[in-house]
Design a protein around this motif. Structure first.
Motif, PDB file in Angstrom:
ATOM      1  N   ASN A  47      16.456  13.951  -0.850  1.00 27.56           N
ATOM      2  CA  ASN A  47      15.083  13.496  -0.616  1.00 27.56           C
ATOM      3  C   ASN A  47      14.701  13.446   0.859  1.00 27.56           C
ATOM      4  O   ASN A  47      13.671  12.866   1.205  1.00 27.56           O
ATOM      5  N   ALA A  48      15.480  14.055   1.723  1.00 28.99           N
ATOM      6  CA  ALA A  48      15.159  14.055   3.149  1.00 28.99           C
ATOM      7  C   ALA A  48      13.786  14.679   3.383  1.00 28.99           C
ATOM      8  O   ALA A  48      13.434  15.700   2.774  1.00 28.99           O
ATOM      9  N   ASP A  49      12.992  14.043   4.245  1.00 30.66           N
ATOM     10  CA  ASP A  49      11.635  14.476   4.596  1.00 30.66           C
ATOM     11  C   ASP A  49      10.647  14.334   3.436  1.00 30.66           C
ATOM     12  O   ASP A  49       9.542  14.867   3.500  1.00 30.66           O
ATOM     13  N   ARG A  50      11.049  13.596   2.398  1.00 36.12           N
ATOM     14  CA  ARG A  50      10.160  13.403   1.249  1.00 36.12           C
ATOM     15  C   ARG A  50      10.068  11.936   0.836  1.00 36.12           C
ATOM     16  O   ARG A  50       9.597  11.620  -0.252  1.00 36.12           O
ATOM     17  N   GLY A  51      10.538  11.021   1.690  1.00 35.83           N
ATOM     18  CA  GLY A  51      10.495   9.603   1.348  1.00 35.83           C
ATOM     19  C   GLY A  51       9.078   9.142   1.051  1.00 35.83           C
ATOM     20  O   GLY A  51       8.105   9.639   1.647  1.00 35.83           O
ATOM     21  N   GLN A  52       8.954   8.201   0.121  1.00 42.41           N
ATOM     22  CA  GLN A  52       7.632   7.700  -0.270  1.00 42.41           C
ATOM     23  C   GLN A  52       6.978   6.948   0.887  1.00 42.41           C
ATOM     24  O   GLN A  52       7.566   6.018   1.449  1.00 42.41           O
ATOM     25  N   VAL A  53       5.771   7.341   1.235  1.00 44.44           N
ATOM     26  CA  VAL A  53       5.056   6.733   2.354  1.00 44.44           C
ATOM     27  C   VAL A  53       4.328   5.474   1.881  1.00 44.44           C
ATOM     28  O   VAL A  53       3.638   5.484   0.861  1.00 44.44           O
ATOM     29  N   HIS A  54       4.480   4.393   2.647  1.00 48.12           N
ATOM     30  CA  HIS A  54       3.855   3.123   2.285  1.00 48.12           C
ATOM     31  C   HIS A  54       3.720   2.249   3.525  1.00 48.12           C
ATOM     32  O   HIS A  54       4.169   2.617   4.609  1.00 48.12           O
ATOM     33  N   ARG A  55       3.107   1.093   3.362  1.00 45.21           N
ATOM     34  CA  ARG A  55       2.963   0.129   4.457  1.00 45.21           C
ATOM     35  C   ARG A  55       2.735  -1.264   3.877  1.00 45.21           C
ATOM     36  O   ARG A  55       2.376  -1.421   2.704  1.00 45.21           O
ATOM     37  N   SER A  56       2.909  -2.273   4.730  1.00 41.37           N
ATOM     38  CA  SER A  56       2.519  -3.626   4.343  1.00 41.37           C
ATOM     39  C   SER A  56       0.996  -3.720   4.353  1.00 41.37           C
ATOM     40  O   SER A  56       0.335  -3.129   5.216  1.00 41.37           O
ATOM     41  N   PRO A  57       0.416  -4.456   3.412  1.00 37.54           N
ATOM     42  CA  PRO A  57      -1.048  -4.563   3.358  1.00 37.54           C
ATOM     43  C   PRO A  57      -1.566  -5.501   4.437  1.00 37.54           C
ATOM     44  O   PRO A  57      -0.847  -6.372   4.930  1.00 37.54           O
ATOM     45  N   PRO A  58      -2.839  -5.337   4.818  1.00 41.79           N
ATOM     46  CA  PRO A  58      -3.442  -6.288   5.763  1.00 41.79           C
ATOM     47  C   PRO A  58      -3.422  -7.702   5.191  1.00 41.79           C
ATOM     48  O   PRO A  58      -3.525  -7.894   3.982  1.00 41.79           O
TER      49      PRO A  58
ATOM     50  N   HIS B 171       0.841  -1.185   0.000  1.00 44.47           N
ATOM     51  CA  HIS B 171       0.000   0.000   0.000  1.00 44.47           C
ATOM     52  C   HIS B 171       0.887   1.249   0.000  1.00 44.47           C
ATOM     53  O   HIS B 171       1.920   1.286   0.664  1.00 44.47           O
ATOM     54  N   TRP B 172       0.452   2.273  -0.717  1.00 45.94           N
ATOM     55  CA  TRP B 172       1.217   3.520  -0.750  1.00 45.94           C
ATOM     56  C   TRP B 172       0.263   4.708  -0.801  1.00 45.94           C
ATOM     57  O   TRP B 172      -0.916   4.566  -1.106  1.00 45.94           O
ATOM     58  N   LEU B 173       0.818   5.893  -0.487  1.00 45.55           N
ATOM     59  CA  LEU B 173       0.020   7.111  -0.441  1.00 45.55           C
ATOM     60  C   LEU B 173       0.570   8.157  -1.392  1.00 45.55           C
ATOM     61  O   LEU B 173       1.785   8.401  -1.407  1.00 45.55           O
ATOM     62  N   PRO B 174      -0.276   8.823  -2.163  1.00 50.65           N
ATOM     63  CA  PRO B 174       0.174   9.997  -2.912  1.00 50.65           C
ATOM     64  C   PRO B 174       0.655  11.063  -1.933  1.00 50.65           C
ATOM     65  O   PRO B 174       0.101  11.186  -0.827  1.00 50.65           O
ATOM     66  N   PRO B 175       1.670  11.839  -2.276  1.00 49.84           N
ATOM     67  CA  PRO B 175       2.196  12.838  -1.333  1.00 49.84           C
ATOM     68  C   PRO B 175       1.125  13.772  -0.780  1.00 49.84           C
ATOM     69  O   PRO B 175       1.151  14.123   0.405  1.00 49.84           O
ATOM     70  N   ALA B 176       0.176  14.180  -1.613  1.00 48.21           N
ATOM     71  CA  ALA B 176      -0.858  15.109  -1.165  1.00 48.21           C
ATOM     72  C   ALA B 176      -1.813  14.483  -0.150  1.00 48.21           C
ATOM     73  O   ALA B 176      -2.565  15.193   0.523  1.00 48.21           O
ATOM     74  N   ALA B 177      -1.788  13.154  -0.021  1.00 50.86           N
ATOM     75  CA  ALA B 177      -2.699  12.468   0.889  1.00 50.86           C
ATOM     76  C   ALA B 177      -2.075  12.212   2.257  1.00 50.86           C
ATOM     77  O   ALA B 177      -2.706  11.621   3.116  1.00 50.86           O
ATOM     78  N   VAL B 178      -0.834  12.653   2.447  1.00 51.06           N
ATOM     79  CA  VAL B 178      -0.094  12.339   3.679  1.00 51.06           C
ATOM     80  C   VAL B 178      -0.059  13.544   4.607  1.00 51.06           C
ATOM     81  O   VAL B 178       0.259  14.660   4.189  1.00 51.06           O
ATOM     82  N   ASP B 179      -0.379  13.334   5.877  1.00 48.39           N
ATOM     83  CA  ASP B 179      -0.149  14.329   6.920  1.00 48.39           C
ATOM     84  C   ASP B 179       1.230  14.043   7.501  1.00 48.39           C
ATOM     85  O   ASP B 179       1.392  13.142   8.335  1.00 48.39           O
ATOM     86  N   ARG B 180       2.235  14.762   7.021  1.00 49.91           N
ATOM     87  CA  ARG B 180       3.620  14.483   7.424  1.00 49.91           C
ATOM     88  C   ARG B 180       3.845  14.753   8.911  1.00 49.91           C
ATOM     89  O   ARG B 180       4.664  14.076   9.550  1.00 49.91           O
ATOM     90  N   ALA B 181       3.140  15.714   9.477  1.00 52.27           N
ATOM     91  CA  ALA B 181       3.292  15.985  10.905  1.00 52.27           C
ATOM     92  C   ALA B 181       2.802  14.798  11.727  1.00 52.27           C
ATOM     93  O   ALA B 181       3.451  14.395  12.704  1.00 52.27           O
ATOM     94  N   ALA B 182       1.665  14.234  11.329  1.00 48.88           N
ATOM     95  CA  ALA B 182       1.148  13.058  12.035  1.00 48.88           C
ATOM     96  C   ALA B 182       2.082  11.875  11.861  1.00 48.88           C
ATOM     97  O   ALA B 182       2.307  11.090  12.793  1.00 48.88           O
ATOM     98  N   LEU B 183       2.639  11.728  10.661  1.00 49.92           N
ATOM     99  CA  LEU B 183       3.582  10.645  10.399  1.00 49.92           C
ATOM    100  C   LEU B 183       4.800  10.761  11.308  1.00 49.92           C
ATOM    101  O   LEU B 183       5.214   9.785  11.947  1.00 49.92           O
ATOM    102  N   ALA B 184       5.365  11.972  11.398  1.00 50.50           N
ATOM    103  CA  ALA B 184       6.556  12.185  12.215  1.00 50.50           C
ATOM    104  C   ALA B 184       6.275  12.011  13.698  1.00 50.50           C
ATOM    105  O   ALA B 184       7.154  11.611  14.469  1.00 50.50           O
ATOM    106  N   ALA B 185       5.032  12.286  14.108  1.00 55.05           N
ATOM    107  CA  ALA B 185       4.667  12.183  15.521  1.00 55.05           C
ATOM    108  C   ALA B 185       4.325  10.767  15.946  1.00 55.05           C
ATOM    109  O   ALA B 185       4.045  10.522  17.124  1.00 55.05           O
ATOM    110  N   GLY B 186       4.341   9.829  15.009  1.00 50.14           N
ATOM    111  CA  GLY B 186       4.008   8.450  15.345  1.00 50.14           C
ATOM    112  C   GLY B 186       2.524   8.207  15.504  1.00 50.14           C
ATOM    113  O   GLY B 186       2.111   7.273  16.197  1.00 50.14           O
ATOM    114  N   ALA B 187       1.712   9.046  14.859  1.00 49.34           N
ATOM    115  CA  ALA B 187       0.257   8.919  14.967  1.00 49.34           C
ATOM    116  C   ALA B 187      -0.232   7.661  14.250  1.00 49.34           C
ATOM    117  O   ALA B 187       0.459   7.116  13.389  1.00 49.34           O
TER     118      ALA B 187
END
Length: 210
Positions: free
Chosen positions: A184-195, A138-154
């Motif tokens: 590319n610091a602070d711009r890495g592609q956001v993704h996860r393992s699927p359920p 699974h991956w997220l388009p950059p515009a769909a990511v809340d980077r602050a929440a990501l960095a905070a471990g939300a």
């Protein structure tokens, strides 16, 4: 995100502003029997470090040696081996061209559980992922990511709207820029393992990192 109908287009990952390149190819044909035969041996993941030059020179021989040492001789999976070798050779060429002679880490595993359920970025320069058996990453388009929440471990629901989650299909190849790709610091592609689907066979994942 850059999409490509062929392997050559994966080189678009090097462009500024592109953090994910996807080769939307059909699942490799005639390998289902080989995948079923090889799955038990991959209950223990194959992880090893490879030389970029060796992969670029002869990826098939390099991978065959590693698979055989893990209990998977080449004659048990010739078509699967050939496909992984072709991907590794493309990857090694890209790494050599854009990152130099970096070491490459291979990971091949059968996953019955979810390895990385939380959305995250990789502390790598470049990662190749191909799921030979559903589900895909699974991956997220950059515009769909809340980077602050990501960095905070939300939790995931604060990082992104579930309706905007995208997924790679089986056989598709994804190149993911990590945090350590130059510039590319602070711009890495956001993704996860699927359920993991209950009762489904293990997900078969091929991964290359540098």
């Amino acid at each position: 995100m850059a999409q490509t109908p062929d392997a050559a287009g994966l080189g678009r990952i090097a462009a500024d502003g592109v953090t994910l390149a996807i080769w939307r190819r059909p699942a490799p044909p005639d390998i289902d029997t080989e995948l079923a035969r090889c799955t038990p041996a991959l209950a223990q993941p194959l992880r090893c470090e490879l030389a970029t030059a060796a992969l670029a020179r002869d990826a098939a021989e390099t991978l065959a040696t590693r698979l055989a040492a893990h209990g998977l001789p080449a004659e048990t999976c010739p078509r699967w081996l050939a496909d992984m070798a072709a991907l590794a050779q493309h990857y090694a060429a890209l790494v050599t061209q854009h990152l130099g002679a970096a070491a490459i880490t291979l990971r091949l595993e059968a996953l019955a559980d979810v390895a990385c359920p939380r959305f995250h970025v990789d502390q790598t320069r470049l990662r190749l992922l191909c799921a030979y058996r559903d589900p895909g990453t699974h991956w997220l388009p950059p515009a769909a990511v809340d980077r602050a929440a990501l960095a905070a471990g939300a939790p995931n629901e604060r990082i992104a709207d579930p309706a905007r989650v995208q997924a790679l299909a089986p056989g598709w190849v994804g190149l993911f820029k990590g945090e350590r790709w130059p510039g590319n610091a602070d711009r890495g592609q956001v993704h996860r393992s699927p359920p993991a689907a209950e009762g489904a066979p293990p997900r078969l994942l091929f991964c290359l990192d540098t």
